[in-house]
Enzyme design. Structure first.
Site, PDB file in Angstrom:
ATOM      1  N   ARG A  51       0.845  -1.209   0.000  1.00  0.00           N
ATOM      2  CA  ARG A  51       0.000   0.000   0.000  1.00  0.00           C
ATOM      3  C   ARG A  51       0.874   1.252   0.000  1.00  0.00           C
ATOM      4  O   ARG A  51       0.557   2.257  -0.620  1.00  0.00           O
ATOM      5  CB  ARG A  51      -0.955  -0.021   1.212  1.00  0.00           C
ATOM      6  CG  ARG A  51      -1.660   1.303   1.466  1.00  0.00           C
ATOM      7  CD  ARG A  51      -2.913   1.195   2.310  1.00  0.00           C
ATOM      8  NE  ARG A  51      -2.793   0.437   3.531  1.00  0.00           N
ATOM      9  CZ  ARG A  51      -2.083   0.806   4.609  1.00  0.00           C
ATOM     10  NH1 ARG A  51      -1.387   1.931   4.599  1.00  0.00           N
ATOM     11  NH2 ARG A  51      -2.051   0.034   5.677  1.00  0.00           N
ATOM     12  N   TYR A 103     -15.142  18.103 -15.898  1.00  0.00           N
ATOM     13  CA  TYR A 103     -15.660  16.735 -15.808  1.00  0.00           C
ATOM     14  C   TYR A 103     -16.646  16.684 -14.637  1.00  0.00           C
ATOM     15  O   TYR A 103     -16.296  17.085 -13.523  1.00  0.00           O
ATOM     16  CB  TYR A 103     -14.495  15.763 -15.621  1.00  0.00           C
ATOM     17  CG  TYR A 103     -14.941  14.378 -15.243  1.00  0.00           C
ATOM     18  CD1 TYR A 103     -15.821  13.673 -16.062  1.00  0.00           C
ATOM     19  CD2 TYR A 103     -14.508  13.772 -14.078  1.00  0.00           C
ATOM     20  CE1 TYR A 103     -16.256  12.402 -15.714  1.00  0.00           C
ATOM     21  CE2 TYR A 103     -14.932  12.500 -13.726  1.00  0.00           C
ATOM     22  CZ  TYR A 103     -15.812  11.827 -14.547  1.00  0.00           C
ATOM     23  OH  TYR A 103     -16.239  10.573 -14.185  1.00  0.00           O
ATOM     24  N   ASP A 175      -5.887  19.220 -15.156  1.00  0.00           N
ATOM     25  CA  ASP A 175      -6.293  17.882 -15.596  1.00  0.00           C
ATOM     26  C   ASP A 175      -5.876  17.751 -17.067  1.00  0.00           C
ATOM     27  O   ASP A 175      -6.433  18.405 -17.945  1.00  0.00           O
ATOM     28  CB  ASP A 175      -7.815  17.729 -15.417  1.00  0.00           C
ATOM     29  CG  ASP A 175      -8.283  16.305 -15.696  1.00  0.00           C
ATOM     30  OD1 ASP A 175      -7.633  15.618 -16.503  1.00  0.00           O
ATOM     31  OD2 ASP A 175      -9.299  15.882 -15.110  1.00  0.00           O
ATOM     32  N   LYS A 200      -7.683   6.489 -19.389  1.00  0.00           N
ATOM     33  CA  LYS A 200      -7.973   6.961 -20.734  1.00  0.00           C
ATOM     34  C   LYS A 200      -6.769   6.730 -21.667  1.00  0.00           C
ATOM     35  O   LYS A 200      -6.336   5.613 -21.807  1.00  0.00           O
ATOM     36  CB  LYS A 200      -8.408   8.424 -20.666  1.00  0.00           C
ATOM     37  CG  LYS A 200      -9.511   8.684 -19.616  1.00  0.00           C
ATOM     38  CD  LYS A 200     -10.768   7.913 -19.946  1.00  0.00           C
ATOM     39  CE  LYS A 200     -11.985   8.128 -19.098  1.00  0.00           C
ATOM     40  NZ  LYS A 200     -11.954   8.320 -17.702  1.00  0.00           N
TER      41      LYS A 200
END
Ligand SMILES: Cc1ncc(COP(=O)(O)O)c(C=O)c1O
Length: 389
Positions: A51, A103, A175, A200
């Protein structure tokens, strides 16, 4: 080094244990610590528990930092988890400026989750510098840019907004999901952090969910904001699995060649749609008719693989067009080799401001003539049917 070379070599090393050319996937969740070293007071090794850090994740972080021209990257389980972590570095009472066309998930995180914890969220038209300057307050800690924006393909002047943010001692985050570091260099233009949905174009095959934040800080280890983000990543635990990191590292290698195909196809389709009588408006920064085409030329060498268009009529006609298409799949998301089309208003829900006659397209890597022929027949079928009524 050129982008194409970095895309193949950054973060990748020969596996010295086996000689493997393709890096292994490190699935181990835990790593050996030498008790004698611990006894001698040695610092912790690089990897203790997955982690907090994992060699496969580390390789992708290194690759993304290099490709964006940053100094370090932190990976998350999705683009949205990356966004949430960035906003969690802010405190109660801090003011966040978001673009009007952003977004919708980013807005939902800010307004729907963090406003309850006292974050002051305000949306402004980022294409209007005067509006942004007027909206900045002493409490403004972060200015968020998304360019080109989702789904209206508006463009923001990254250098100008970063300068305004810095004048008010606020951080500027961009972004860069739609443009990718091949087509847009936010850190070189003054942004402090870049965020990606690696789901993406960076992974590029519609089979991995992931997110990344990249910093421009010259010494990230001593940057308190970056350390807070790292703390949220390691202790909050919203991290991607090693397999997902490995797949993304694989996808990255072809990013520049895929992006060129996406851009060429999108430019061709944008021109075709622009001249079609059933289409009212095409939103694509590569068209001369785009209101920020000059800025696009200045900020982006090519104009990306995303476009949206508004058909004559409303919701019914837009969904009819989507239904008639054979090669474009009516589905959300973007950046894979297959062309996708989506009626955004219906997924964004009742508060959506997206026009009902708008379809968003992720232009894939099929042959552009086939894509054009498909759009042509779908528009023809729709308007033959509706014009008969
Ligand atoms: C511009 C942009 N940013 C962030 C996200 C969120 O990414 P994810 O779906 O990986 O959580 C998306 C998703 O569509 C996006 O288009």
């Amino acid at each position: 080094m050129h982008f194409e070379t970095l895309a193949i070599h950054a973060g990748r090393h020969l596996d010295l244990g086996t000689g493997a050319v393709i890096p292994p996937i490190h699935l181990s969740t835990t790593f050996w610590r030498d008790p004698l070293q611990t006894l001698a007071g040695a610092p912790l090794p690089d990897y203790t528990y997955t982690r907090e850090g994992n060699p496969t994740r580390g390789a992708l972080e290194q690759a993304l930092a290099q490709l964006e021209g940053g100094s370090a990257a932190a990976l998350f389980a999705s683009g949205s988890a990356a966004t949430l972590a960035i906003l969690q570095t802010l405190s109660t009472g801090d003011h966040l400026l978001l673009p009007q066309d952003v977004y919708y998930g980013t807005f939902k995180i800010a307004q729907g989750i963090l406003a309850r914890w006292g974050l002051q969220v305000e949306q402004v038209d980022m294409t209007d510098l005067e509006q942004v300057a007027a909206a900045l307050r002493p409490q403004t800690r972060l200015v968020w840019i998304e360019t080109p924006s989702n789904p209206m393909l508006t463009l923001t002047d990254i250098a100008a907004i970063a300068e305004l943010a810095h004048r008010h001692a606020a951080r500027c985050v961009c972004d860069n999901t739609w443009a990718t570091p091949l087509l847009q260099r936010p850190l070189e233009l003054g942004a402090d952090w870049v965020v990606h949905s690696t789901t993406k174009y960076l992974n590029g095959h519609s089979d991995v969910l992931g997110g990344a934040v990249i910093t421009a800080a010259p010494d990230p280890e001593s940057d308190p904001d970056w350390q807070t983000l790292r703390h949220i990543q390691a202790n909050g635990g919203g991290v991607p699995s090693p397999f997902e990191c490995w797949l993304t590292l694989r996808g990255l290698q072809t990013l520049p060649y895929r992006m060129r195909g996406h851009c060429q196809n999108a430019q061709t389709l944008a021109h075709f749609l622009h001249s079609h009588p059933a289409v009212e408006r095409v939103h694509y920064p590569g068209l001369l008719s785009h209101p920020a085409h000059a800025l696009a030329q200045q900020q982006m060498p090519e104009f990306g693989g995303m476009l949206s268009f508004q058909v004559r009529g409303g919701r019914q006609e837009a969904l009819q067009v989507a239904a008639q298409l054979q090669l474009f799949t009516h589905a959300t998301s973007l950046g894979g080799p297959e062309s996708l089309i989506e009626h955004r208003a219906s997924i964004e829900g009742p508060n959506s401001t997206t026009p009902e006659n708008l379809l968003r397209v992720s232009v894939g890597l099929e042959h552009p003539q086939d894509l054009m022929a498909d759009l042509k027949q779908a528009l023809q079928q729709t308007y033959q049917q509706t014009d008969k009524k």
